[in-house]
Scaffold this motif. Sequence first.
Motif, short mmCIF file in Angstrom:
data_model
loop_
_atom_site.label_atom_id
_atom_site.label_comp_id
_atom_site.label_asym_id
_atom_site.label_seq_id
_atom_site.Cartn_x
_atom_site.Cartn_y
_atom_site.Cartn_z
N MET A 114 0.86 -1.17 0.39
CA MET A 114 -0.05 -0.03 -0.17
C MET A 114 0.57 0.98 0.24
O MET A 114 1.99 1.33 0.78
N ALA A 115 0.00 1.93 -0.49
CA ALA A 115 0.93 3.64 -1.02
C ALA A 115 -0.18 4.56 0.02
O ALA A 115 -0.76 4.35 -1.11
N MET A 116 0.31 5.99 0.34
CA MET A 116 -0.78 6.57 0.70
C MET A 116 -0.15 8.22 -0.13
O MET A 116 0.98 8.03 -0.28
N VAL A 117 -1.46 8.38 -0.14
CA VAL A 117 -1.42 10.07 -1.12
C VAL A 117 -2.15 10.83 0.04
O VAL A 117 -3.40 10.40 0.37
N LEU A 181 1.74 12.19 -5.64
CA LEU A 181 1.15 11.29 -6.86
C LEU A 181 2.40 9.82 -7.50
O LEU A 181 2.58 8.83 -6.64
N ALA A 184 3.85 7.90 -5.06
CA ALA A 184 2.71 6.63 -4.00
C ALA A 184 3.17 5.82 -5.00
O ALA A 184 3.19 4.11 -5.17
N LEU A 185 3.28 6.09 -6.62
CA LEU A 185 3.09 4.90 -7.60
C LEU A 185 4.22 4.23 -8.03
O LEU A 185 4.29 3.15 -8.22
N LEU A 192 -3.15 1.96 -3.70
CA LEU A 192 -3.34 3.48 -3.25
C LEU A 192 -4.14 3.76 -2.73
O LEU A 192 -5.67 3.58 -2.58
N MET A 194 -5.82 7.24 -0.83
CA MET A 194 -5.48 8.73 -1.22
C MET A 194 -7.09 9.53 -0.07
O MET A 194 -8.18 9.21 -0.12
N GLN A 217 -5.63 5.30 -14.29
CA GLN A 217 -5.83 4.35 -13.84
C GLN A 217 -6.54 3.04 -15.14
O GLN A 217 -6.44 2.07 -15.26
N LYS A 222 -4.76 0.00 -10.78
CA LYS A 222 -4.44 -0.46 -9.35
C LYS A 222 -6.27 0.15 -8.68
O LYS A 222 -7.13 0.07 -9.56
N ILE A 224 -7.55 1.45 -5.46
CA ILE A 224 -7.65 2.53 -5.54
C ILE A 224 -8.50 3.55 -4.56
O ILE A 224 -10.00 2.81 -4.60
#
Length: 418
Positions: A114-117, A181, A184-185, A192, A194, A217, A222, A224
């Motif tokens: 997981m990545a967070m924006v 962004l 995160a990508l 993701l 957000m 997208q 992804k 999201i």
Amino acid sequence: MSNASPTEPLIQIKDLFKVFGKKPTSVMPMVRDGLSKDDILAKTGHTVGLKAINLDIHQGEIFVIMGLSGSGKSTLIRHFNRLIDPTEGQILVEGIDVMRLNTKELEQFRRNKMAMVFQRFGLMPHRSVLENVAYGLSVQGVDKASRNAKAAQWLETVGLAGYEEQYPSQLSGGQQQRVGLARALCTDAEILLMDEAFSALDPLIRSEMQDQLIELQKELHKTIIFITHDLDEALRIGDRIAILKDGNLVQVGEPVDILLNPADDYVEAFVKDVNRPRALTVETVMKPPAYRLTADTIGEALKQMKRIPANYAYYVTDEGFQGVVCQEALEDAVKTDKEALMEDFKVEELTPISQDALLESIIPATMESDFPLPVVDSDGDLQGELSRAHLADVLSDFYTDDDDSTDEEKLNSTKEDK
């Protein structure tokens, strides 16, 4: 390696509760008994953040969680990567119970899955734009040349090629959010998160970022999870939307479900002022095309026509939609030569509309046509029809009921305004 079967949701939230306070478990019986949030706060000093949340989120969808301030949406998104632990409940990602991960496993999970924006961009001011984007890869242990090359690629993707050596303070808010962004990508995380990612931006920049996310997208697929308090934003980008109120999940559905079938007064109040013609596409409201003619000869076409309840039908060949045919015209033609070929018959031309078109754009054509308009896909194949009456029905709630004019008269006035 995934433990989930291909048909299972990527993320499952099961019976999730979150109570804030010194002894949250002691308050759970009250929560389960249905005491209100305010009563529990008054009696115990504990705050109910989330109550009995059950959600399935599927691979590759943009899942929007929305609600007013205090509804629990930001609390919920922080459960996905265990920045907050639930009081009760399960969080399954690819069938793995995130609550059972030890410290090291959780660290790996956050780095790779997981990545967070963030709303306020979360950039490190002392690092260059390139270093900010590459940061997640440096944490993963990727060598400098590789991570910088990858970071540069993502900066190009979000429209910031040439800004690599700038610092965050030198960028506009919209540019900073593009850096966030890209960062995160860059980690290749599958999911993701957000959290109000675009809400600090000016309306025009915000709209551009929404467009960019939608376009990205289409290529990236992804999963999201997007938090917002703005229904227009939710409707624009969401494949599905979950609406929270006071920690309760009120409704989950596709944008058209939320707009046309609000679950209760709270959701109805949310959707009341949404510009439906600008929010709904033709595909979401069209009817199946009931009446097709596919015959080769005029005589066969008339036989087909007589079997349907309407006095018109769409003539369709292997090349797709050709036009509209009236029963009366076929009956006249049969008197001359019933073996004549349909391809030589003069069909009435009717310009089809795209299933992806916004309702706003097709109101004039719909109102001017004597027939329901044929709806086609990108290949020109007939998918449905949209009649004046059906369009009026769908949009009737959007127009005020302050006067006695009919839905069609209101739509006509919209058409004349254009």
